[in-house]
Every structure is written in C-alpha cells, then in structure tokens.
Design an enzyme around this catalytic site. Structure first.
Site, PDB file in Angstrom:
ATOM      1  N   LYS A 251       0.943  -1.217  -0.011  1.00 38.52           N
ATOM      2  CA  LYS A 251       0.158   0.415   0.101  1.00 38.52           C
ATOM      3  C   LYS A 251       0.706   1.197   0.135  1.00 38.52           C
ATOM      4  O   LYS A 251       0.583   2.375  -0.693  1.00 38.52           O
ATOM      5  CB  LYS A 251      -1.241   0.053   0.995  1.00 38.52           C
ATOM      6  CG  LYS A 251      -2.256  -1.374   0.995  1.00 38.52           C
ATOM      7  CD  LYS A 251      -2.764  -1.058   1.945  1.00 38.52           C
ATOM      8  CE  LYS A 251      -4.110  -2.247   2.161  1.00 38.52           C
ATOM      9  NZ  LYS A 251      -3.659  -3.550   1.894  1.00 38.52           N
TER      10      LYS A 251
HETATM   11  C1  LIG Z   1      -4.269  -4.555   1.430  1.00 40.74           C
HETATM   12  C2  LIG Z   1      -3.860  -5.975   1.161  1.00 40.74           C
HETATM   13  C3  LIG Z   1      -4.016  -6.950   0.273  1.00 40.74           C
HETATM   14  C4  LIG Z   1      -5.380  -7.273  -0.660  1.00 40.74           C
HETATM   15  O1  LIG Z   1      -4.599  -5.852  -1.377  1.00 40.74           O
HETATM   16  P1  LIG Z   1      -6.174  -5.234  -2.814  1.00 40.74           P
HETATM   17  O2  LIG Z   1      -6.004  -4.550  -3.188  1.00 40.74           O
HETATM   18  O3  LIG Z   1      -7.734  -5.370  -1.796  1.00 40.74           O
HETATM   19  O4  LIG Z   1      -6.937  -6.623  -3.193  1.00 40.74           O
HETATM   20  C5  LIG Z   1      -3.077  -8.356   0.443  1.00 40.74           C
HETATM   21  N1  LIG Z   1      -1.985  -8.608   1.089  1.00 40.74           N
HETATM   22  C6  LIG Z   1      -1.696  -7.735   1.784  1.00 40.74           C
HETATM   23  C7  LIG Z   1      -0.445  -7.499   2.404  1.00 40.74           C
HETATM   24  C8  LIG Z   1      -2.116  -6.186   1.698  1.00 40.74           C
HETATM   25  O5  LIG Z   1      -1.669  -5.212   2.750  1.00 40.74           O
END
Ligand SMILES: *Cc1c(COP(=O)(O)O)cnc(C)c1O
Length: 466
Positions: A114
């Site tokens: 993120k």
């Molecule tokens: C947010 C997250 C996901 C999911 O990603 P999306 O874009 O919501 O599908 C998967 N793995 C980790 C470690 C995350 O932080």
C-alpha cells in the site's frame, strides 16, 4: 485529453484533480478513465532498462494530463520513489522457481504494497491543496494495517492533519508501533477504549456531523481512490518489461482483498501491456473465487485467516471491472450494485461470465495450504514468503499451464509483519529491515480516549494546526 466518469453514470468529464480530492463519485460510483490510455509495442520497448521513477512518470502523466504541472509531477515522483523506498530497484523481482518470480512490494516505510500508492497519494493531495490554499483533516479508523500506511503517507504533508483511531490493546504490537512512533506535529493517534467497529462508527459519525465536517474540512484516504490504482499500474509495467515484454507476455498472481491491486494489473493490460493470465488468490474469505466459479457475487460472514489483510466481505474495486464487463452500460451496472446493497447478492449472465473467465482466473487457498507452501518454498529456495504472498503464489501455481510464460507472484507484505505465522511455517522469526530495527525502542505517542463522540471531536478540534 484524459477525463473520468462514474461507473454509475452520474458524472463524466471530470479531471484528475476532481477524482483525487473526491475519492467517491456523488452517485456512489467509482471513478474510471473514460478511455484507456494506450502504449504501443514500440512505446513499451522503449521502457526497457528505464528506472522505476521514470516509468512511473510515463504511466502517471497519461492519467494526470494537465491537472499537475509536468515538472512538479517529476519532482514528486522523485521524492517518493527515490527517497522513501529501501531498495534501489523500488520493486525488485526475486526468482523462486523455474520461470517463477516474486515481485517484492514491501520496501516502503510500512512494509506493505500500500506504500507504493499511498506515499504518492499523500504528496499529490498536499500539492493540490497547497495550490488551492486549502487544508484538510483526515480521520480514519484502523484495525492495524492501513492506519500506518496512511500516517506514513501524510507525515510530511504541510496541508494535512491526520487522526487515526485504533482500538486500544487490540492491534498487534508491530502494527501499533508503526503508527504511534511517528513524531510529527500533524499526526495524531487515538487509542479508543472500544473495538474496531466502535472506531469506525465514530469516524462515520464525524462525517455525518455536517457542521464538524465543514469546520474541519474532513477528508479520507480511501481504498477506492483512483490515484491509488494509477500508482499500482507502474510496477506491473516494470516487472513485465524486466522479464521481456513486449515480446514476451507475462502472467501475474495477486493475493486479493478489495480488488485494487489486481484491477491495476487489468488496467495495465487495457493499456497494452501483454499480460497472459491474471490470477486472483483468495483465502477462506473467497467471495471472488466463488463469483468466478458460479457467476454469483454473494456476501458471507468474514472469518479470520492467516492473511488478515484479505479478510474482507466485499471487494469494493470490483465495481470498476464490472463496469467494463457490462460494456460500460452504467444503468445496468447501477442496478447490479443496488441489488448487491439490498440483497447482498447479484448474478451475471453466461455471456458475460465467459468473458470474465477469459480475463481472470481465481483460486482459493486454505490456511493449511498457505502454511505448507511457506514451508516448502523455504526448504527449496531459502526464501521466506509472508502468508499473503503464499496465497497468491499458491493460486498462480494451480492455474499455471505453460511454464514458458513467466509467472510473477506479488509479495504484498514483508514476512516480519506476520512473525507468528512465519515462525510456525519455517521455524525462524523474521527480522525487521534496518529502517525499522529500533521500532521496539522508539517512544510511542498516542492519546487514550473514551468511546465518546464529543470527546473525540473536541480532541480533533483542539489539535488541528490552523
Ligand atoms: C491490502 C492487502 C492485500 C489486498 O489487496 P487489495 O488491493 O485490497 O486486493 C493483500 N495483501 C496485503 C499484505 C495487503 O496489505
């Protein structure tokens, strides 16, 4: 010139700045570009050997258009991708099997993918606010993960105050410390005497209080903001090009929750990147895998798993893909979404399902399978997968048919973020990387507040920088 529309048809002709600041469209839909920018084979060939930041510029300028001055955009991208990420390649590839690769997306400040989007989003927000002479107050609730990424994204922003509520004593210590050890005048952590739901309800109540919302100029860093998708498209380009695109197509496997990350891969494909298979990995919360099996999207209870960032009930970004799937027929999409809201379910006809299945594969992975793959990968290669990464790789290996097509599995979190699951699978407690190695020695800054709207609002009012 780039412009944006709502998936539900109520808005069109919007600029990048409009969609950046508003997040959600007024009709409840999500913003998508009215047309996909296209990269020809030649355009992609020319990106071979080009550094991450420069590819980020080539991709993002297509979506930003004239909304931000080109020189300013270059400066912002340099600040983000050359300073905030701990690896010179920003998003490096590591080989974990014959023609199988992991794309490491955990070199940002909070060790999860993120950061790649939120670091940019914070800076873009700040830049636009500065030009307009405005200030916003961001409030959010977190059960652990997104709070730290949002705080890290805003700590350097001059025009943003950020208040993050977490349930006191109910987040993991790493997660709490990642939020509470940031010493910046515009960052405020509230440890609420309550649950995560209490935190979320207070945030909603603050937004519903029109006077407070207006006085504080409240805003959110949403998981559905278009700018986050835009930033995530970049690493699909860098990875595929490293492995031989455009002359060689590549498959991607993505551990999926809200459908943001894999939707960015779909966007890259729409732009001309030759992606063979797009593979969704679900944990036991498998609403998406069930959809691809049955043609029906149906909510069920969320159950805890080893990969908590994917423990979701609804994949909000899926609406963006659905809009394309129904040929951008926004009226029928709005109907589907209403049915989903009212009944917790909707279905897609066989014709559309054939198309959907030609564009994505989806597989689920149990906690046992997650653990087993983490153990096997460590034994065979010495590489430690975090549980989310293992879910994606598992799905990728299930679907893979042609070993001559490189399989890239996205490593969305550093294994040290989930030390218990990792220790159980491989017998080692993974260490935090150098920039966080003193995390347990740092001073924590947070304020404990009762679960009381007035108390929390008073705290926000008296702590914003005016
Ligand atoms: C947010 C997250 C996901 C999911 O990603 P999306 O874009 O919501 O599908 C998967 N793995 C980790 C470690 C995350 O932080």
């Amino acid at each position: 010139m780039i412009s944006y529309m709502s998936t539900r048809g109520g808005e069109s002709g919007k600029t990048f700045t409009d969609v950046l600041l508003n997040g959600l469209a007024f009709d409840g839909g999500l913003f998508i570009p009215e047309h996909w920018p296209k990269f020809s084979e030649d355009d992609i060939s020319h990106l071979s050997g080009v550094p991450y930041t420069d590819i980020a510029y080539k991709v993002t300028e297509q979506f930003i258009g004239n909304a931000i001055d080109k020189a300013d955009l270059k400066k912002i991208l340099n600040e983000v991708y050359q300073k905030e990420f701990a690896h010179a390649c920003v998003a490096p590839l590591v080989q974990v099997g014959p023609n199988a690769w992991v794309l490491e997306l955990f070199h940002g400040p909070t060790l999860a993918f993120k950061d790649y989007a939120l670091q940019l989003l914070g800076r873009l927000f700040d830049h636009v606010l500065e030009q307009r002479g405005e200030r916003v107050t961001i409030v959010g609730a977190t059960s652990g993960d997104t709070g730290s990424a949002a705080i890290e994204a805003c700590r350097h922003c001059k025009n943003i105050d950020i208040f993050i509520l977490h349930p006191e004593g109910r987040t993991s210590e790493v997660q709490r410390r990642q939020m509470t050890t940031i010493d910046a005048p515009n960052v405020h952590n509230i440890a609420l005497k309550g649950t995560f739901d209490d935190c979320q309800n207070l945030v909603k109540a603050m937004f519903n209080d029109k006077k407070f919302r207006g006085d504080m100029n409240l805003s959110a860093v949403n998981s559905i903001n278009w700018a986050r998708i835009m930033a995530q498209i970049v690493y699909y380009f860098t990875a595929a090009i490293s492995l031989g695109s455009p002359s060689r197509p590549v498959s991607f496997a993505v551990p999926t929750g809200n459908f943001g990350n894999i939707y960015a891969a779909y966007a890259a494909r729409q732009m001309g990147l030759p992606i063979k298979r797009l593979i969704i990995g679900s944990n036991r919360n498998d609403i998406l895998t069930r959809f691809f099996e049955t043609g029906a999207m149906k909510c069920e209870e969320v159950a805890p798993s080893l990969s908590p960032s994917m423990d979701i009930q609804i994949s909000s970004n899926f609406e963006r893909y659905l809009c394309d799937l129904v040929g951008r027929d926004t009226a029928s999409l709005a109907k589907l979404m209403n049915s989903f809201k009212e009944k917790g379910t909707f279905s897609i006809g066989p014709e559309h399902m054939r198309k959907a299945r030609s564009e994505f594969d989806a597989r689920r992975c149990t906690d046992e399978q997650t653990q087993a793959l983490m153990t096997a990968c460590y034994k065979e290669t010495g590489y430690i997968l975090d549980p989310h990464t293992a879910v994606g790789l598992f799905a990728g290996m299930q679907v893979r048919e042609d070993p001559s097509v490189p399989l890239v599995s996205l490593a969305c979190a550093h294994p040290a973020k989930f030390p218990d699951a990792v220790e159980k699978a491989v017998g080692i407690r993974p260490e935090l990387p150098p920039h966080l190695s003193d995390l347990y020695d740092r001073t924590e800054l947070f304020t404990v507040l009762d679960n009381d709207l007035t108390r929390v609002q008073d705290f926000v009012r008296s702590n914003v920088i005016s």
